[in-house]
Design an enzyme around this catalytic site. Structure first.
Site, PDB file in Angstrom:
ATOM      1  N   THR A  88      -5.955   2.369  -7.114  1.00  0.00           N
ATOM      2  CA  THR A  88      -7.238   2.102  -6.447  1.00  0.00           C
ATOM      3  C   THR A  88      -8.254   3.141  -6.911  1.00  0.00           C
ATOM      4  O   THR A  88      -8.051   4.344  -6.728  1.00  0.00           O
ATOM      5  CB  THR A  88      -7.042   2.125  -4.916  1.00  0.00           C
ATOM      6  N   SER A 107       0.839  -1.195   0.000  1.00  0.00           N
ATOM      7  CA  SER A 107       0.000   0.000   0.000  1.00  0.00           C
ATOM      8  C   SER A 107       0.873   1.244   0.000  1.00  0.00           C
ATOM      9  O   SER A 107       1.912   1.275   0.664  1.00  0.00           O
ATOM     10  CB  SER A 107      -0.871  -0.006   1.260  1.00  0.00           C
ATOM     11  N   TYR A 162      -2.815   5.555  -4.285  1.00  0.00           N
ATOM     12  CA  TYR A 162      -3.955   6.469  -4.296  1.00  0.00           C
ATOM     13  C   TYR A 162      -3.483   7.710  -5.023  1.00  0.00           C
ATOM     14  O   TYR A 162      -2.602   8.415  -4.512  1.00  0.00           O
ATOM     15  CB  TYR A 162      -4.364   6.854  -2.869  1.00  0.00           C
TER      16      TYR A 162
HETATM   17  C1  LIG Z   1      -7.288  -2.342   7.187  1.00  0.00           C
HETATM   18  C2  LIG Z   1      -7.376  -2.282   5.698  1.00  0.00           C
HETATM   19  C3  LIG Z   1      -6.590  -1.379   5.003  1.00  0.00           C
HETATM   20  C4  LIG Z   1      -6.662  -1.324   3.629  1.00  0.00           C
HETATM   21  N1  LIG Z   1      -5.841  -0.466   2.969  1.00  0.00           N
HETATM   22  C5  LIG Z   1      -5.874  -0.425   1.630  1.00  0.00           C
HETATM   23  C6  LIG Z   1      -4.986   0.407   0.933  1.00  0.00           C
HETATM   24  O1  LIG Z   1      -4.145   1.095   1.503  1.00  0.00           O
HETATM   25  N2  LIG Z   1      -5.099   0.439  -0.412  1.00  0.00           N
HETATM   26  C7  LIG Z   1      -6.023  -0.314  -1.095  1.00  0.00           C
HETATM   27  O2  LIG Z   1      -6.097  -0.249  -2.314  1.00  0.00           O
HETATM   28  N3  LIG Z   1      -6.844  -1.147  -0.453  1.00  0.00           N
HETATM   29  C8  LIG Z   1      -6.787  -1.224   0.886  1.00  0.00           C
HETATM   30  N4  LIG Z   1      -7.607  -2.087   1.544  1.00  0.00           N
HETATM   31  C9  LIG Z   1      -8.490  -2.998   0.781  1.00  0.00           C
HETATM   32  C10 LIG Z   1      -7.781  -4.327   0.476  1.00  0.00           C
HETATM   33  O3  LIG Z   1      -6.757  -4.151  -0.473  1.00  0.00           O
HETATM   34  C11 LIG Z   1      -8.742  -5.376  -0.089  1.00  0.00           C
HETATM   35  O4  LIG Z   1      -9.424  -4.835  -1.183  1.00  0.00           O
HETATM   36  C12 LIG Z   1      -9.764  -5.909   0.914  1.00  0.00           C
HETATM   37  O5  LIG Z   1      -9.207  -5.957   2.212  1.00  0.00           O
HETATM   38  C13 LIG Z   1     -10.205  -7.297   0.472  1.00  0.00           C
HETATM   39  O6  LIG Z   1     -11.169  -7.808   1.320  1.00  0.00           O
HETATM   40  P1  LIG Z   1     -10.854  -8.837   2.514  1.00  0.00           P
HETATM   41  O7  LIG Z   1     -10.226  -8.038   3.608  1.00  0.00           O
HETATM   42  O8  LIG Z   1     -12.207  -9.346   2.863  1.00  0.00           O
HETATM   43  O9  LIG Z   1      -9.931  -9.915   1.989  1.00  0.00           O
HETATM   44  C14 LIG Z   1      -7.550  -2.157   2.926  1.00  0.00           C
HETATM   45  C15 LIG Z   1      -8.321  -3.085   3.622  1.00  0.00           C
HETATM   46  C16 LIG Z   1      -8.239  -3.161   4.991  1.00  0.00           C
HETATM   47  C17 LIG Z   1      -9.090  -4.169   5.720  1.00  0.00           C
HETATM   48  C1  LIG Z   2      -5.369   4.857   4.785  1.00  0.00           C
HETATM   49  C2  LIG Z   2      -6.627   4.315   4.166  1.00  0.00           C
HETATM   50  C3  LIG Z   2      -7.114   5.202   3.098  1.00  0.00           C
HETATM   51  C4  LIG Z   2      -6.376   2.912   3.687  1.00  0.00           C
HETATM   52  C5  LIG Z   2      -7.570   2.192   3.153  1.00  0.00           C
HETATM   53  O1  LIG Z   2      -7.704   1.990   1.994  1.00  0.00           O
HETATM   54  C6  LIG Z   2      -8.565   1.641   4.035  1.00  0.00           C
HETATM   55  O2  LIG Z   2      -8.517   1.850   5.246  1.00  0.00           O
HETATM   56  O3  LIG Z   2      -9.485   0.967   3.527  1.00  0.00           O
END
Ligand SMILES: Cc1cc2nc3c(=O)[nH]c(=O)nc-3n(C[C@H](O)[C@H](O)[C@H](O)COP(=O)(O)O)c2cc1C
Ligand SMILES: CC(C)CC(=O)C(=O)O
Length: 394
Positions: A165, A111, A139
């Site tokens: 994203t 990320s 992002y």
């Molecule tokens: C705590 C957290 C932080 C995330 N941060 C990002 C991120 O920084 N960038 C991004 O594209 N997706 C982010 N996501 C989304 C994940 O890449 C992913 O799409 C999602 O977690 C998939 O679902 P799952 O947790 O049920 O496997 C985040 C998800 C979580 C739970």
């Molecule tokens: C820092 C956040 C924007 C990261 C993210 O994608 C999330 O928390 O779902």
């Protein structure tokens, strides 16, 4: 009293153990979806409606879970999704995830909001011609010029794809996070922005997002963004301008993460992106979005194999991986499970996550009578009817 789990053997058990270890606000931040959590719940529930129709009398004495993507062979079709601020889960955060990915030959996307710099992560994952690719999630900032240095750094560090994203013009309404606010402790920072050209947007902290979420009106929310010098999430991405700007900025592959409709999948093909990730951000954005597994079949039909389809959302079992592949995914990403493994036991915990899913996938394939990934097809699936009795063919 809840039973003590000693040797976790499922992702759900790992989540329970992680929950015991993590501070409440961190667990809430990781676990939550948006609004009423409907999309989060739907992601899982939709998997449970799909059944696998096992075939028998097939030689499954050898099951091969390996697969290829962009000419790289992976031992199994599972990869680590990008998730922000992994040092909140474990002191070695992203480093542990990278080491686990490297050791197992798993594809990993880091990320842009990581607590370890993209260069430090890259140094743990030397590029080899046929080794796993590592990708950088971005992002795009409101002022896209601010993203250019990051794109160049990612290319210089050897990342082979930019995962853009596209489902986050602004953050979803995360109620739990608003109630138990997440503040990055002073020993942690968003490492990719540290020491870069100083703009307030570069110094983004979760608190900015919180103020945004809590602003009583949309106009006041805009003011928060203006005061901060722009948002980290551009709300003005467009197909033509953004893709051509990205192409002019880098020769890395461009992968769009957050595509949920066949219309957008067709546009992605038309605009020449290299792959898409079918994702609703783990239910953290639009609460009324479909489950990703429900969205996948029509997207696969629309893209007709012209570009690879990656998939995430609610994958907690090897059988979920099987179902996603049967419905058209080429690689299946896991988000929260990696965080649970990380919180449980750092690198070892993350490896355990991959091992659990791989073994469950391999066992599912054997029990379904399919010895290799290419053989997994939607003809092996059925849908439990909501009313009446029996299963419908997919
Ligand atoms: C705590 C957290 C932080 C995330 N941060 C990002 C991120 O920084 N960038 C991004 O594209 N997706 C982010 N996501 C989304 C994940 O890449 C992913 O799409 C999602 O977690 C998939 O679902 P799952 O947790 O049920 O496997 C985040 C998800 C979580 C739970
Ligand atoms: C820092 C956040 C924007 C990261 C993210 O994608 C999330 O928390 O779902």
């Amino acid at each position: 009293m809840a039973e003590t789990i000693v040797n976790p053997v499922t992702i759900d058990e790992l989540e329970s153990l992680a929950r015991q270890k993590l501070p409440k606000n961190v667990y809430d931040y990781y676990a939550s979806g948006a609004d009423d959590q409907k999309c989060l719940i739907r992601n899982r529930a939709a998997f449970d409606r799909i059944l696998i129709r096992p075939r028998v009398m097939v030689d499954v004495s050898k099951v091969d879970t390996s697969t290829r993507l962009f000419s790289v062979e992976y031992p199994f079709p599972i990869a680590f999704a990008p998730s922000a601020m992994q040092k909140l889960a474990h002191p070695q955060g992203e480093e542990s995830v990278a080491r686990a990915a490297q050791r197992l030959g798993v594809n990993m996307t880091i990320s842009s909001q990581s607590t370890t710099s993209l260069e430090d992560i890259a140094s743990l994952m030397p590029n080899t011609p046929d080794g796993p690719e590592r990708w950088f999630q971005l992002y795009v900032t409101e002022n896209s010029a601010l993203s250019t240095p990051l794109i160049k750094r990612a290319a210089n560090a050897g990342y082979t794809a930019l995962v853009i994203t596209v489902d986050t013009p602004l953050l979803g309404n995360r109620i739990n996070e608003r109630k138990t606010p997440l503040v990055l402790p002073s020993n942690l920072h968003l490492a990719n922005y540290k020491g870069s050209e100083k703009t307030k947007a570069d110094n983004y902290r979760p608190s900015q997002e919180r103020q945004l979420l809590d602003a009583p009106t949309a106009a006041q929310a805009k003011q928060v963004v203006r005061d901060a010098g722009g948002s980290i999430h551009s709300s003005s991405l467009t197909w033509t301008e953004t893709i051509s700007w990205l192409r002019s900025a880098t020769s890395m592959k461009i992968i769009l993460k957050g595509v949920m409709t066949e219309e957008d999948a067709e546009l992605a093909v038309k605009h020449g992106v290299d792959a898409i990730v079918v994702s609703n951000h783990g239910g953290r954005q639009l609460d009324s979005a479909p489950a990703t597994i429900e969205a996948l079949p029509s997207i696969a039909a629309a893209t007709k194999g012209q570009i690879p389809i990656l998939f995430d959302g609610g994958v907690r079992h090897g059988s979920d991986v099987f179902k996603a592949i049967a419905l058209g995914a080429d690689l299946v990403l896991v988000g929260r499970p990696v965080l649970w493994g990380l919180a449980y036991d750092g690198q070892i915990g993350v490896e355990l996550v991959a091992n659990i899913l791989e073994r469950e996938l391999s066992r599912t394939m054997a029990l379904a009578g399919i010895p290799n990934i290419r053989g997994i097809d939607k003809k092996f699936l059925g849908l439990r009817r909501r009313d009446g009795f029996g299963i419908a063919r997919l």
